[in-house]
Design a protein around this motif. Structure first.
Motif, PDB file in Angstrom:
ATOM      1  N   ASP A 120      -2.630   0.770  -4.153  1.00 13.07           N
ATOM      2  CA  ASP A 120      -2.238  -0.484  -3.502  1.00 13.07           C
ATOM      3  C   ASP A 120      -2.380  -1.620  -4.504  1.00 13.07           C
ATOM      4  O   ASP A 120      -2.952  -1.432  -5.583  1.00 13.07           O
ATOM      5  CB  ASP A 120      -3.061  -0.745  -2.218  1.00 13.07           C
ATOM      6  CG  ASP A 120      -4.562  -0.798  -2.464  1.00 13.07           C
ATOM      7  OD1 ASP A 120      -4.982  -1.201  -3.564  1.00 13.07           O
ATOM      8  OD2 ASP A 120      -5.326  -0.447  -1.544  1.00 13.07           O
TER       9      ASP A 120
ATOM     10  N   SER B 262      -9.582  -2.129   2.733  1.00 16.01           N
ATOM     11  CA  SER B 262      -9.658  -2.761   4.057  1.00 16.01           C
ATOM     12  C   SER B 262      -8.784  -2.034   5.074  1.00 16.01           C
ATOM     13  O   SER B 262      -9.073  -2.066   6.273  1.00 16.01           O
ATOM     14  CB  SER B 262      -9.285  -4.244   3.978  1.00 16.01           C
ATOM     15  OG  SER B 262      -7.931  -4.402   3.670  1.00 16.01           O
TER      16      SER B 262
ATOM     17  N   ARG C 248     -16.818  -3.459  -7.505  1.00 14.02           N
ATOM     18  CA  ARG C 248     -17.092  -3.791  -6.092  1.00 14.02           C
ATOM     19  C   ARG C 248     -18.120  -2.833  -5.500  1.00 14.02           C
ATOM     20  O   ARG C 248     -18.990  -3.225  -4.750  1.00 14.02           O
ATOM     21  CB  ARG C 248     -15.823  -3.674  -5.249  1.00 14.02           C
ATOM     22  CG  ARG C 248     -14.742  -4.690  -5.539  1.00 14.02           C
ATOM     23  CD  ARG C 248     -13.648  -4.603  -4.458  1.00 14.02           C
ATOM     24  NE  ARG C 248     -12.465  -5.376  -4.796  1.00 14.02           N
ATOM     25  CZ  ARG C 248     -11.356  -4.863  -5.322  1.00 14.02           C
ATOM     26  NH1 ARG C 248     -11.265  -3.563  -5.567  1.00 14.02           N
ATOM     27  NH2 ARG C 248     -10.332  -5.637  -5.607  1.00 14.02           N
TER      28      ARG C 248
ATOM     29  N   ARG D   7       0.836  -1.207   0.000  1.00 14.36           N
ATOM     30  CA  ARG D   7       0.000   0.000   0.000  1.00 14.36           C
ATOM     31  C   ARG D   7       0.865   1.249   0.000  1.00 14.36           C
ATOM     32  O   ARG D   7       1.794   1.348   0.815  1.00 14.36           O
ATOM     33  CB  ARG D   7      -0.866   0.045   1.267  1.00 14.36           C
ATOM     34  CG  ARG D   7      -1.772  -1.158   1.433  1.00 14.36           C
ATOM     35  CD  ARG D   7      -2.568  -1.047   2.732  1.00 14.36           C
ATOM     36  NE  ARG D   7      -3.351  -2.244   2.960  1.00 14.36           N
ATOM     37  CZ  ARG D   7      -4.549  -2.485   2.440  1.00 14.36           C
ATOM     38  NH1 ARG D   7      -5.129  -1.602   1.657  1.00 14.36           N
ATOM     39  NH2 ARG D   7      -5.185  -3.609   2.701  1.00 14.36           N
TER      40      ARG D   7
END
Ligand code: UDP
Length: 238
Positions: A175, A100, A216, A94
């Motif tokens: 990331d 997350s 997503r 990242r």
């Protein structure tokens, strides 16, 4: 190269044997999944983008001295790769907060880090790919200490190389996820794919998401984003 029996079908790829026991053919599909397979869909043309992007980036990394599974592109969706046994660690690198990380630590997305953050998760769908540290990975014998050292070093080199490449394309590499594998003689090489399915790629000027987060998060313009990131790559790849 003769394509023989299918030996595996994953969420986004099929894998076939060849006449050579050390080589496999990967065939990229348009199927998309998210949230550990709970959300399913299709992204038209994704397989072509992921195949071509992953190959272009692996060629770039090979030139910088990172060993990869890439051998030869066979068609717009198919690539010949070295057979490896995958190390069951998902390596996440990242550069900015997102996904997350933001959720777990309660921070907004898009905060740049002074140093890249490397995270491991245990590649295990039944357990939902739990986050783990080096001690956990060693206790579970997922890799040796030496292998984890090599994986960290390769991952940081890959990050520098990809950040520089995407920077020239006007894209911020937020990331990404890597997977490594062992060849028959135990050599550790980069495997799997590097694509908009496995990276967060934001337009550097507008912050627009050009990756799988559009799928997503139901942001719309999914196919367009894959086409746009491919256009940026092809304008810069050698
Ligand atoms: N990622 C991936 N496969 C996974 C989990 C994550 O390719 O199973 C990629 C994801 O596309 C992103 C990066 O790894 O570029 C970090 O993902 P994160 O841990 O933030 O998880 P997410 O928010 O995607 O669940």
């Amino acid at each position: 190269m003769q394509k023989k029996e299918q030996i595996y079908e994953g969420k986004a790829k099929k894998v076939f044997a060849t006449d050579d026991p050390e080589l496999l053919i990967v065939d990229y599909k348009d199927d998309a999944t998210a949230f550990n397979g709970q959300k399913k869909g299709t992204i038209a043309g994704k397989g072509v983008v992921n195949n071509r992007m992953s190959n272009a980036l692996m060629r770039l990394l090979e030139k910088k001295g990172i060993p990869t599974h890439f051998v030869r592109e066979l068609s717009e969706r198919e690539t010949l790769v070295k057979r490896v046994r995958i190390v069951p660690l998902e390596v996440i690198v990242r550069n900015l907060s997102a996904g997350s990380f933001s959720k777990r630590y309660g921070v907004e997305e898009g905060i740049p880090f002074e140093m890249p953050v490397i995270e491991f998760s245990y590649k295990n769908d039944a357990l939902g790919d739990p986050l783990l540290n080096t001690d956990h990975a060693l206790a579970l014998k997922l890799a040796t200490a030496e292998e984890i050292g090599i994986i960290r070093s390769y991952s940081l080199q890959i990050d520098r190389c990809l950040q520089s490449f995407w920077g020239e394309c006007g894209v911020t590499l937020v990331d990404f996820k890597l997977e490594f594998g062992r060849t028959a003689d135990g050599t550790l090489i980069l495997a799997d794919e590097i694509s908009p399915d496995t990276c967060r790629l934001w337009d550097s000027a507008t912050g627009e998401k050009l990756d799988k987060d559009r799928f997503r998060r139901d942001l719309g313009g999914v196919e367009e984003a894959y086409a746009e990131i491919m256009r940026r790559l092809e304008a810069h790849a050698e």
